[in-house]
Design a protein around this motif. Structure first.
Motif, PDB file in Angstrom:
ATOM      1  N   GLU A 313      11.920  -3.155  10.765  1.00 55.74           N
ATOM      2  CA  GLU A 313      10.614  -3.421  10.160  1.00 55.74           C
ATOM      3  C   GLU A 313      10.570  -2.958   8.705  1.00 55.74           C
ATOM      4  O   GLU A 313      10.049  -3.665   7.830  1.00 55.74           O
ATOM      5  CB  GLU A 313       9.523  -2.744  10.972  1.00 55.74           C
ATOM      6  N   VAL A 314      11.125  -1.783   8.447  1.00 48.17           N
ATOM      7  CA  VAL A 314      11.155  -1.279   7.068  1.00 48.17           C
ATOM      8  C   VAL A 314      12.028  -2.185   6.198  1.00 48.17           C
ATOM      9  O   VAL A 314      11.671  -2.527   5.068  1.00 48.17           O
ATOM     10  CB  VAL A 314      11.676   0.172   7.033  1.00 48.17           C
ATOM     11  N   GLY A 315      13.177  -2.608   6.753  1.00 50.80           N
ATOM     12  CA  GLY A 315      14.070  -3.503   6.006  1.00 50.80           C
ATOM     13  C   GLY A 315      13.391  -4.810   5.662  1.00 50.80           C
ATOM     14  O   GLY A 315      13.527  -5.319   4.532  1.00 50.80           O
ATOM     15  N   ALA A 316      12.642  -5.350   6.609  1.00 50.16           N
ATOM     16  CA  ALA A 316      11.936  -6.611   6.353  1.00 50.16           C
ATOM     17  C   ALA A 316      10.892  -6.432   5.254  1.00 50.16           C
ATOM     18  O   ALA A 316      10.745  -7.295   4.368  1.00 50.16           O
ATOM     19  CB  ALA A 316      11.278  -7.110   7.632  1.00 50.16           C
ATOM     20  N   ASN A 317      10.174  -5.321   5.270  1.00 54.05           N
ATOM     21  CA  ASN A 317       9.167  -5.064   4.231  1.00 54.05           C
ATOM     22  C   ASN A 317       9.813  -4.892   2.863  1.00 54.05           C
ATOM     23  O   ASN A 317       9.268  -5.356   1.848  1.00 54.05           O
ATOM     24  CB  ASN A 317       8.354  -3.819   4.579  1.00 54.05           C
ATOM     25  N   ILE A 318      10.965  -4.235   2.827  1.00 51.56           N
ATOM     26  CA  ILE A 318      11.666  -4.052   1.548  1.00 51.56           C
ATOM     27  C   ILE A 318      12.130  -5.396   1.008  1.00 51.56           C
ATOM     28  O   ILE A 318      11.990  -5.689  -0.188  1.00 51.56           O
ATOM     29  CB  ILE A 318      12.861  -3.085   1.721  1.00 51.56           C
ATOM     30  N   ARG A 319      12.686  -6.233   1.890  1.00 55.80           N
ATOM     31  CA  ARG A 319      13.162  -7.550   1.444  1.00 55.80           C
ATOM     32  C   ARG A 319      12.012  -8.397   0.908  1.00 55.80           C
ATOM     33  O   ARG A 319      12.171  -9.136  -0.057  1.00 55.80           O
ATOM     34  CB  ARG A 319      13.859  -8.285   2.591  1.00 55.80           C
ATOM     35  N   MET A 320      10.854  -8.286   1.540  1.00 56.26           N
ATOM     36  CA  MET A 320       9.681  -9.071   1.111  1.00 56.26           C
ATOM     37  C   MET A 320       8.885  -8.363   0.021  1.00 56.26           C
ATOM     38  O   MET A 320       7.878  -8.885  -0.445  1.00 56.26           O
ATOM     39  CB  MET A 320       8.770  -9.350   2.309  1.00 56.26           C
ATOM     40  N   ARG A 321       9.331  -7.149  -0.354  1.00 56.45           N
ATOM     41  CA  ARG A 321       8.609  -6.340  -1.348  1.00 56.45           C
ATOM     42  C   ARG A 321       7.148  -6.194  -0.939  1.00 56.45           C
ATOM     43  O   ARG A 321       6.229  -6.391  -1.737  1.00 56.45           O
ATOM     44  CB  ARG A 321       8.735  -6.950  -2.742  1.00 56.45           C
ATOM     45  N   HIS A 322       6.973  -5.822   0.319  1.00 56.81           N
ATOM     46  CA  HIS A 322       5.633  -5.750   0.901  1.00 56.81           C
ATOM     47  C   HIS A 322       5.387  -4.365   1.483  1.00 56.81           C
ATOM     48  O   HIS A 322       6.227  -3.820   2.199  1.00 56.81           O
ATOM     49  CB  HIS A 322       5.499  -6.799   2.004  1.00 56.81           C
ATOM     50  N   SER A 323       4.246  -3.794   1.157  1.00 54.19           N
ATOM     51  CA  SER A 323       3.819  -2.532   1.753  1.00 54.19           C
ATOM     52  C   SER A 323       2.534  -2.784   2.538  1.00 54.19           C
ATOM     53  O   SER A 323       1.497  -3.095   1.939  1.00 54.19           O
ATOM     54  CB  SER A 323       3.574  -1.466   0.691  1.00 54.19           C
ATOM     55  N   PRO A 324       2.564  -2.674   3.869  1.00 56.88           N
ATOM     56  CA  PRO A 324       1.336  -2.875   4.643  1.00 56.88           C
ATOM     57  C   PRO A 324       0.208  -1.936   4.220  1.00 56.88           C
ATOM     58  O   PRO A 324      -0.963  -2.334   4.200  1.00 56.88           O
ATOM     59  CB  PRO A 324       1.785  -2.590   6.086  1.00 56.88           C
ATOM     60  N   VAL A 325       0.543  -0.703   3.873  1.00 56.26           N
ATOM     61  CA  VAL A 325      -0.488   0.267   3.480  1.00 56.26           C
ATOM     62  C   VAL A 325      -1.134  -0.145   2.161  1.00 56.26           C
ATOM     63  O   VAL A 325      -2.362  -0.161   2.023  1.00 56.26           O
ATOM     64  CB  VAL A 325       0.106   1.682   3.364  1.00 56.26           C
ATOM     65  N   LEU A 326      -0.314  -0.497   1.182  1.00 51.31           N
ATOM     66  CA  LEU A 326      -0.870  -0.897  -0.115  1.00 51.31           C
ATOM     67  C   LEU A 326      -1.664  -2.192   0.001  1.00 51.31           C
ATOM     68  O   LEU A 326      -2.640  -2.391  -0.729  1.00 51.31           O
ATOM     69  CB  LEU A 326       0.252  -1.046  -1.144  1.00 51.31           C
ATOM     70  N   ALA A 327      -1.264  -3.075   0.926  1.00 56.83           N
ATOM     71  CA  ALA A 327      -2.018  -4.315   1.136  1.00 56.83           C
ATOM     72  C   ALA A 327      -3.432  -3.999   1.619  1.00 56.83           C
ATOM     73  O   ALA A 327      -4.411  -4.622   1.178  1.00 56.83           O
ATOM     74  CB  ALA A 327      -1.295  -5.208   2.140  1.00 56.83           C
ATOM     75  N   VAL A 328      -3.550  -3.016   2.508  1.00 55.56           N
ATOM     76  CA  VAL A 328      -4.874  -2.609   2.991  1.00 55.56           C
ATOM     77  C   VAL A 328      -5.692  -2.003   1.857  1.00 55.56           C
ATOM     78  O   VAL A 328      -6.890  -2.297   1.707  1.00 55.56           O
ATOM     79  CB  VAL A 328      -4.728  -1.604   4.160  1.00 55.56           C
ATOM     80  N   VAL A 329      -5.051  -1.169   1.040  1.00 54.47           N
ATOM     81  CA  VAL A 329      -5.755  -0.541  -0.083  1.00 54.47           C
ATOM     82  C   VAL A 329      -6.235  -1.597  -1.084  1.00 54.47           C
ATOM     83  O   VAL A 329      -7.384  -1.556  -1.557  1.00 54.47           O
ATOM     84  CB  VAL A 329      -4.847   0.493  -0.780  1.00 54.47           C
ATOM     85  N   ARG A 330      -5.370  -2.566  -1.402  1.00 54.86           N
ATOM     86  CA  ARG A 330      -5.762  -3.621  -2.359  1.00 54.86           C
ATOM     87  C   ARG A 330      -6.929  -4.447  -1.816  1.00 54.86           C
ATOM     88  O   ARG A 330      -7.845  -4.803  -2.558  1.00 54.86           O
ATOM     89  CB  ARG A 330      -4.560  -4.510  -2.671  1.00 54.86           C
ATOM     90  N   ASP A 331      -6.883  -4.754  -0.527  1.00 50.42           N
ATOM     91  CA  ASP A 331      -8.000  -5.490   0.074  1.00 50.42           C
ATOM     92  C   ASP A 331      -9.297  -4.702  -0.021  1.00 50.42           C
ATOM     93  O   ASP A 331     -10.371  -5.269  -0.302  1.00 50.42           O
ATOM     94  CB  ASP A 331      -7.691  -5.803   1.545  1.00 50.42           C
ATOM     95  N   ALA A 332      -9.225  -3.393   0.219  1.00 48.35           N
ATOM     96  CA  ALA A 332     -10.429  -2.555   0.150  1.00 48.35           C
ATOM     97  C   ALA A 332     -11.009  -2.550  -1.257  1.00 48.35           C
ATOM     98  O   ALA A 332     -12.236  -2.640  -1.444  1.00 48.35           O
ATOM     99  CB  ALA A 332     -10.106  -1.135   0.597  1.00 48.35           C
ATOM    100  N   ARG A 333     -10.148  -2.455  -2.266  1.00 49.82           N
ATOM    101  CA  ARG A 333     -10.632  -2.465  -3.649  1.00 49.82           C
ATOM    102  C   ARG A 333     -11.261  -3.819  -3.999  1.00 49.82           C
ATOM    103  O   ARG A 333     -12.307  -3.878  -4.657  1.00 49.82           O
ATOM    104  CB  ARG A 333      -9.477  -2.167  -4.613  1.00 49.82           C
ATOM    105  N   ALA A 334     -10.615  -4.901  -3.565  1.00 49.85           N
ATOM    106  CA  ALA A 334     -11.160  -6.235  -3.840  1.00 49.85           C
ATOM    107  C   ALA A 334     -12.493  -6.425  -3.124  1.00 49.85           C
ATOM    108  O   ALA A 334     -13.440  -7.005  -3.690  1.00 49.85           O
ATOM    109  CB  ALA A 334     -10.157  -7.301  -3.404  1.00 49.85           C
ATOM    110  N   LEU A 335     -12.582  -5.932  -1.901  1.00 55.01           N
ATOM    111  CA  LEU A 335     -13.827  -6.041  -1.143  1.00 55.01           C
ATOM    112  C   LEU A 335     -14.957  -5.320  -1.872  1.00 55.01           C
ATOM    113  O   LEU A 335     -16.082  -5.838  -1.973  1.00 55.01           O
ATOM    114  CB  LEU A 335     -13.620  -5.464   0.255  1.00 55.01           C
ATOM    115  N   ASP A 336     -14.655  -4.138  -2.387  1.00 52.15           N
ATOM    116  CA  ASP A 336     -15.688  -3.377  -3.112  1.00 52.15           C
ATOM    117  C   ASP A 336     -16.184  -4.138  -4.344  1.00 52.15           C
ATOM    118  O   ASP A 336     -17.380  -4.150  -4.652  1.00 52.15           O
ATOM    119  CB  ASP A 336     -15.137  -2.017  -3.542  1.00 52.15           C
ATOM    120  N   ARG A 337     -15.259  -4.782  -5.054  1.00 53.10           N
ATOM    121  CA  ARG A 337     -15.668  -5.548  -6.241  1.00 53.10           C
ATOM    122  C   ARG A 337     -16.581  -6.718  -5.847  1.00 53.10           C
ATOM    123  O   ARG A 337     -17.585  -6.988  -6.506  1.00 53.10           O
ATOM    124  CB  ARG A 337     -14.432  -6.066  -6.980  1.00 53.10           C
ATOM    125  N   MET A 338     -16.221  -7.397  -4.765  1.00 51.96           N
ATOM    126  CA  MET A 338     -17.036  -8.537  -4.319  1.00 51.96           C
ATOM    127  C   MET A 338     -18.419  -8.088  -3.868  1.00 51.96           C
ATOM    128  O   MET A 338     -19.427  -8.724  -4.190  1.00 51.96           O
ATOM    129  CB  MET A 338     -16.322  -9.249  -3.164  1.00 51.96           C
TER     130      MET A 338
END
Length: 463
Positions: A313-338
């Protein structure tokens, strides 16, 4: 939710309540960053459990090498890696259990130690106050103490009991404030709701013992657990020391704790693994094990098997340059702006509350348990659901009509099933659509924010 009240009395909670009580300060300290903070804390707690199992193994009589094997076995188990990488309530009781066991082993092996019995009882009782399944191995320690009261001494057995009662005070206190809600959250939900949900989805076979046994063996094999259990069973008829009898009683209790919940998931191994790996550490110190190359090969294989799923799972996230935690944080910030741009105030309804904890809008307490209570059909009556501040499949539409949310967050519960062909989120989406809410995608692409119509926002702001 601890900013606004207490478990059971003010919002539904489906476990014993120590974790929200202990972690409550984070709600203010890490405000806006609570989701990553909780995950970081759980990672630290998991590492603490590894350190405590090494200490417990040494106090049980294992060599440095044997204690290291116990620590590495726990560290590499998928159960610990899972507990330490999510924001759940698995790492805290595991740490409390291993620390309590380390304290009690010092009592068992040293006639002069007295006060560690109080500490052991407190930690073991607290483990059960953090997660009810840890009550079984804690009870096994109590039974062991009663059976060996002459050897241990009445004073130390008494101190162990007093500590256990003190560890249970959080549960006793909050259950006293809202006994019906506490009984449901601690006992009734786990007994009834999973059975109902699997039956509704045509998956009753997952509750039967053949598949449950297979799942238990599979999760034990995700690490050194299965190897340790087989090795211990092979020497079960041999004469045992007092420490070994204690550990064996805890292993049996841990197996029962892992077996009772259905379906079985890897986190249910938590009550089993500490005693299992300490007992295994004592076995690996024996000459017959030290001389067997195959034994060391099996341990190495178990370590690899434990890390495998996490590594993929970690390898797949690294290959996709994806952080599930940061994705949640970015969504929260965008939600607050909206929400700020739309001038919305009030509470947010969602079946993915972990994705909303860091938004400016507080979570609607009817949805704090995420999908778990919404799945239920007949586990709660309508009056019980409202008394417990919860909404269910039966009461959702009426509850939302009576008190509409300021916004709705969907996307985490879209998986179709026989009981919810379009996913549980569809229940919220359908209600929102019929009431004029509009959908706005969030940066992750997985979640959508549903905003109320302009006239509703104006009415809410006037109120």
């Amino acid at each position: 939710m601890m900013r606004d009240g207490l478990p059971y009395r003010d919002f539904a909670y489906l476990q014993t309540p120590l974790q929200p009580l202990l972690f409550a300060p984070l709600a203010w300290i890490a405000k806006g960053w609570l989701f990553p903070a909780l995950r970081a804390v759980n990672a630290l707690l998991a590492m603490g459990a590894v350190a405590c199992i090494w200490l417990a193994a040494r106090r049980a009589g294992a060599s440095d090498r044997g204690a290291a094997i116990a620590a590495v076995a726990l560290l590499s188990s998928h159960m610990l890696l899972f507990a330490g990488s999510v924001a759940r309530n698995d790492a805290l009781p595991l740490l409390l259990m291993t620390a309590g066991l380390a304290a009690f082993l010092s009592v068992v092996r040293d006639d002069r130690d007295r006060w560690p019995a109080l500490l052991a009882g407190l930690l073991l009782g607290a483990a059960a106050s953090a997660k009810i399944s840890y009550g079984l191995p804690a009870a096994a320690v109590g039974l062991f103490a009663l059976l060996h009261w002459r050897t241990l001494g009445v004073g130390r057995v008494g101190l162990l009991a007093i500590g256990g009662v003190l560890g249970g005070v959080p549960t006793i206190w909050l259950a006293g404030l809202a006994p019906d809600a506490a009984w449901f959250g601690i006992i009734d939900y786990s007994v009834k709701a999973p059975v109902e949900w699997r039956t509704l989805n045509g998956q009753a076979f997952m509750l039967h013992w053949p598949l449950s046994l297979g799942r238990l063996m599979r999760h034990l094999a995700q690490g050194c657990g299965l190897i340790a259990l087989v090795a211990i069973m092979l020497v079960a008829t041999r004469r045992r020391t007092m420490v070994e009898r204690l550990l064996d009683m805890m292993i049996v209790a841990g197996l029962v704790a892992a077996w009772l919940p259905r379906p079985i998931y890897v986190q249910y191994l938590g009550p089993l693994l500490p005693a299992l790996f300490i007992r295994f550490a004592l076995l690996t110190d024996a000459p017959f094990w030290r001389q067997q190359v195959i034994g060391h090969a099996l341990i190495a294989l178990g370590i690899i098997a434990g890390f495998a799923e996490t590594a993929m799972e970690v390898g797949a996230n690294i290959r996709m340059r994806h952080s599930p935690v940061l994705a949640v944080v970015r969504d929260a910030r965008a939600l607050d702006r909206m929400v700020a741009a739309a001038g919305i105030s009030g509470r947010i309804a969602t079946l993915s509350p972990e994705r909303a904890v860091d938004t400016a809008l507080p979570i609607d307490r009817r949805f704090v348990t995420g999908p778990f209570l919404l799945r239920t059909r007949h586990v709660l009556t309508e009056s019980q659901a409202r008394a417990f501040h919860a909404t269910t499949f039966q009461t959702l539409a009426t509850d939302l009509d009576v008190l509409p949310p300021a916004a709705i967050l969907i996307g985490g519960e879209g998986q179709p099933s026989q009981a919810a062909p379009h996913g549980l989120d569809a229940l919220l989406a359908d209600w929102a659509r019929s009431h004029g809410y509009r959908s706005v995608p969030l940066p992750s692409g997985a979640m959508q924010l549903l905003l109320p119509p302009l006239h509703r926002r104006h009415q809410d702001n006037v109120k």
